[in-house]
Design an enzyme around this catalytic site. Structure first.
Site, PDB file in Angstrom:
ATOM      1  CG  ASN A  85       3.477   1.676  -6.322  1.00  0.00           C
ATOM      2  OD1 ASN A  85       3.623   2.691  -6.992  1.00  0.00           O
ATOM      3  ND2 ASN A  85       2.332   1.035  -6.235  1.00  0.00           N
ATOM      4  CG  HIS A  98       4.773  -5.846  -6.395  1.00  0.00           C
ATOM      5  ND1 HIS A  98       5.075  -5.595  -5.073  1.00  0.00           N
ATOM      6  CD2 HIS A  98       3.786  -4.987  -6.725  1.00  0.00           C
ATOM      7  CE1 HIS A  98       4.295  -4.631  -4.623  1.00  0.00           C
ATOM      8  NE2 HIS A  98       3.503  -4.229  -5.613  1.00  0.00           N
TER       9      HIS A  98
HETATM   10  P1  5GP Z   1       1.519  -2.109  -4.122  1.00  0.00           P
HETATM   11  O1  5GP Z   1       0.617  -1.005  -3.622  1.00  0.00           O
HETATM   12  O2  5GP Z   1       2.272  -2.766  -3.003  1.00  0.00           O
HETATM   13  O3  5GP Z   1       2.403  -1.671  -5.250  1.00  0.00           O
HETATM   14  O4  5GP Z   1       0.562  -3.166  -4.797  1.00  0.00           O
HETATM   15  C1  5GP Z   1       0.165  -4.382  -4.231  1.00  0.00           C
HETATM   16  C2  5GP Z   1      -0.733  -5.084  -5.247  1.00  0.00           C
HETATM   17  O5  5GP Z   1      -0.941  -6.410  -4.823  1.00  0.00           O
HETATM   18  C3  5GP Z   1      -2.118  -4.442  -5.398  1.00  0.00           C
HETATM   19  O6  5GP Z   1      -2.481  -4.486  -6.780  1.00  0.00           O
HETATM   20  C4  5GP Z   1      -3.019  -5.376  -4.585  1.00  0.00           C
HETATM   21  O7  5GP Z   1      -4.351  -5.378  -5.032  1.00  0.00           O
HETATM   22  C5  5GP Z   1      -2.322  -6.708  -4.826  1.00  0.00           C
HETATM   23  N1  5GP Z   1      -2.554  -7.678  -3.755  1.00  0.00           N
HETATM   24  C6  5GP Z   1      -2.401  -7.472  -2.418  1.00  0.00           C
HETATM   25  N2  5GP Z   1      -2.675  -8.588  -1.737  1.00  0.00           N
HETATM   26  C7  5GP Z   1      -2.996  -9.534  -2.669  1.00  0.00           C
HETATM   27  C8  5GP Z   1      -3.381 -10.909  -2.573  1.00  0.00           C
HETATM   28  O8  5GP Z   1      -3.489 -11.501  -1.502  1.00  0.00           O
HETATM   29  N3  5GP Z   1      -3.627 -11.557  -3.742  1.00  0.00           N
HETATM   30  C9  5GP Z   1      -3.520 -10.943  -4.949  1.00  0.00           C
HETATM   31  N4  5GP Z   1      -3.791 -11.685  -6.033  1.00  0.00           N
HETATM   32  N5  5GP Z   1      -3.161  -9.655  -5.073  1.00  0.00           N
HETATM   33  C10 5GP Z   1      -2.907  -8.953  -3.952  1.00  0.00           C
END
Ligand code: 5GP
Ligand code: ZN
Length: 112
Positions: A85, A98
């Site tokens: 994303n 990421h």
């Molecule tokens: P995005 O929407 O930014 O592409 O995805 C963020 C990802 O990071 C999501 O899968 C969310 O569940 C994960 N995530 C967000 N905060 C944390 C956290 O504190 N620990 C872990 N292990 N994953 C997280």
């Protein structure tokens, strides 16, 4: 970067288990998995988005991580989906570059 959750995970300031590490990249399980296997592959250094990564070794290490993480989780042969994303329209919530790695089951609802 201050107040960035993935920087805190990379610096081991919070107790997230690191599943994989190389020189420039780490991987850990998503806190909210969308498939049986859902890893977050991210840079140790803070970049807001994948477009901001300006270091060739880091790009190489991301590719190495994709191979080695999929091997560790036994999805190298069965396959997996990578999602990045990037910025607002994508729904990027964590502003630290990421890649999502999803696998371990037959994935449905593919957009593409
Ligand atoms: P995005 O929407 O930014 O592409 O995805 C963020 C990802 O990071 C999501 O899968 C969310 O569940 C994960 N995530 C967000 N905060 C944390 C956290 O504190 N620990 C872990 N292990 N994953 C997280
Ligand atoms: Zn960060």
């Amino acid at each position: 970067m201050k107040d960035c959750i993935f920087c805190k995970i990379a610096n081991q300031e919070i107790g997230t288990e690191i599943e994989y590490e190389n020189d420039n990249v780490i991987a850990f399980k998503s806190i909210d998995p969308k498939a049986r296997i859902h890893l977050i592959i991210t840079t140790k250094k803070h970049y807001d988005t994948i477009l901001d990564i300006d270091d060739a070794e880091t790009i190489q290490d991301l590719h190495k991580a994709i191979k080695e993480v999929s091997q560790k989780f036994n999805i190298y042969n069965s396959g997996f989906r990578l999602i990045n994303n990037c910025k607002e329209d994508s729904g990027q919530e964590v502003m630290h570059a990421h890649i999502h790695m999803l696998g371990g089951e037959r994935l449905r609802d593919a957009i593409i």
